[in-house]
Design a protein around this motif. Structure first.
Motif, short mmCIF file in Angstrom:
data_model
loop_
_atom_site.label_atom_id
_atom_site.label_comp_id
_atom_site.label_asym_id
_atom_site.label_seq_id
_atom_site.Cartn_x
_atom_site.Cartn_y
_atom_site.Cartn_z
N TYR A 33 -64.04 3.00 -17.84
CA TYR A 33 -62.75 2.86 -18.50
C TYR A 33 -62.94 2.60 -20.00
CZ TYR A 33 -61.34 1.60 -13.70
OH TYR A 33 -61.13 1.58 -12.35
N TYR A 48 -59.86 6.94 -18.45
CA TYR A 48 -60.80 6.50 -17.44
C TYR A 48 -61.42 7.70 -16.76
CZ TYR A 48 -57.00 7.03 -13.96
OH TYR A 48 -55.99 7.51 -13.17
N ALA A 92 -65.35 -0.59 -19.77
CA ALA A 92 -65.53 -1.29 -18.51
C ALA A 92 -66.02 -0.31 -17.45
CB ALA A 92 -64.24 -1.96 -18.06
N SER A 93 -66.63 -0.85 -16.41
CA SER A 93 -67.03 -0.01 -15.28
C SER A 93 -66.72 -0.72 -13.98
CB SER A 93 -68.52 0.34 -15.36
OG SER A 93 -69.32 -0.78 -15.07
N SER A 94 -66.63 0.05 -12.92
CA SER A 94 -66.30 -0.48 -11.60
C SER A 94 -66.92 0.42 -10.54
CB SER A 94 -64.78 -0.51 -11.44
OG SER A 94 -64.42 -0.77 -10.11
N GLN A 102 -63.67 -5.06 -12.33
CA GLN A 102 -64.18 -4.32 -13.47
C GLN A 102 -65.10 -5.23 -14.29
OE1 GLN A 102 -61.21 -2.20 -15.73
NE2 GLN A 102 -60.21 -1.40 -13.89
#
Lengths: 113, 113
Positions: A33, A48, A92-94, A102
């Motif tokens: 993101y 994203y 951010a990452s998830s 996140q």
């Protein structure tokens, strides 16, 4: 554990300039993101990406482009910097959606002169 | 449409007092709800989340939050507060399956020693 790296940490640009921000993660997460954080406001989603080569527009995508050529990296381009613009851009990452939190990078601070 | 409201931009309290930061949301179905914290000069860190089940969820650093469907709230609590809790706190909502968070504007908490 893992880490998210954002480069550069500070970015000073000129009005009308194209500016690129980079983000790398070593979590092996699928989703990444880009958010914009303005002083006194919450985070607003710019772009994203659910997986490599996927791009999805957020609420604030106008004036930005993004690129996800590798699973580990996600770039954001300000297509034409606006005079006196000042904001922090957070990557951010998830692992995926919903059940997963996140993880945020340290941010890139942008100032346009 | 989904939205998150954090009505208190600033909260100040004394160390040892109980803290409660308010968050209300608008979403047509059952949301996923999150709290993140941003310490001065740092990026966002995950505190806790509500997905389903027990309406009181516990997170890191001694925080907990209660999901109340009846009034669409997800307030963050901690007792007692410590000066190190001084930070900005963000509530966020994700609609299940849609990958996108919506953040509130944040509440800046100051705990006076």
């Amino acid at each position: 554990g893992g880490i998210i790296t954002q480069t550069p940490k500070f970015l000073i640009g000129q009005e009308g300039q194209k500016l690129t921000l980079k983000c790398q993660q070593n979590f092996n997460h699928d989703t990444m993101y880009w958010y914009r954080q303005d002083s006194g406001k919450g985070l607003r989603l710019i772009y994203y990406s659910i997986t490599e080569n996927d791009l999805q527009k957020g609420d604030l995508s106008e004036g930005y482009d993004a690129s996800r050529e590798k699973k580990s990296s996600f770039s954001l381009t300000v297509t034409s910097a606006q005079k006196n613009e000042m904001a922090v851009f957070l990557c951010a990452s998830s692992p995926g959606t919903g059940l997963h939190t996140q993880y945020f990078g340290p941010g890139t601070r942008l100032l346009v002169l | 449409a989904q939205s998150v409201d954090q009505p208190d931009a600033h909260v100040t309290l004394s160390e040892g007092a109980s803290l409660e930061l308010r968050c209300s949301y608008s979403y047509s179905a059952a949301p996923y709800l999150f709290w993140y914290v941003q310490y001065p000069g740092q990026s966002l860190q995950f505190l806790l989340k509500y997905i389903t089940g027990d309406t009181v969820v516990k997170g890191t650093k001694g925080f907990e939050a209660e999901f109340r469907k009846s009034n669409s709230s997800f307030n963050l609590k901690k007792s007692p507060a410590h000066w190190s809790d001084s930070a900005k706190y963000f509530c966020a909502l994700e609609g299940p399956g849609n990958y996108k968070y919506v953040f509130g504007a944040g509440t800046r908490l100051k705990v006076i020693a």
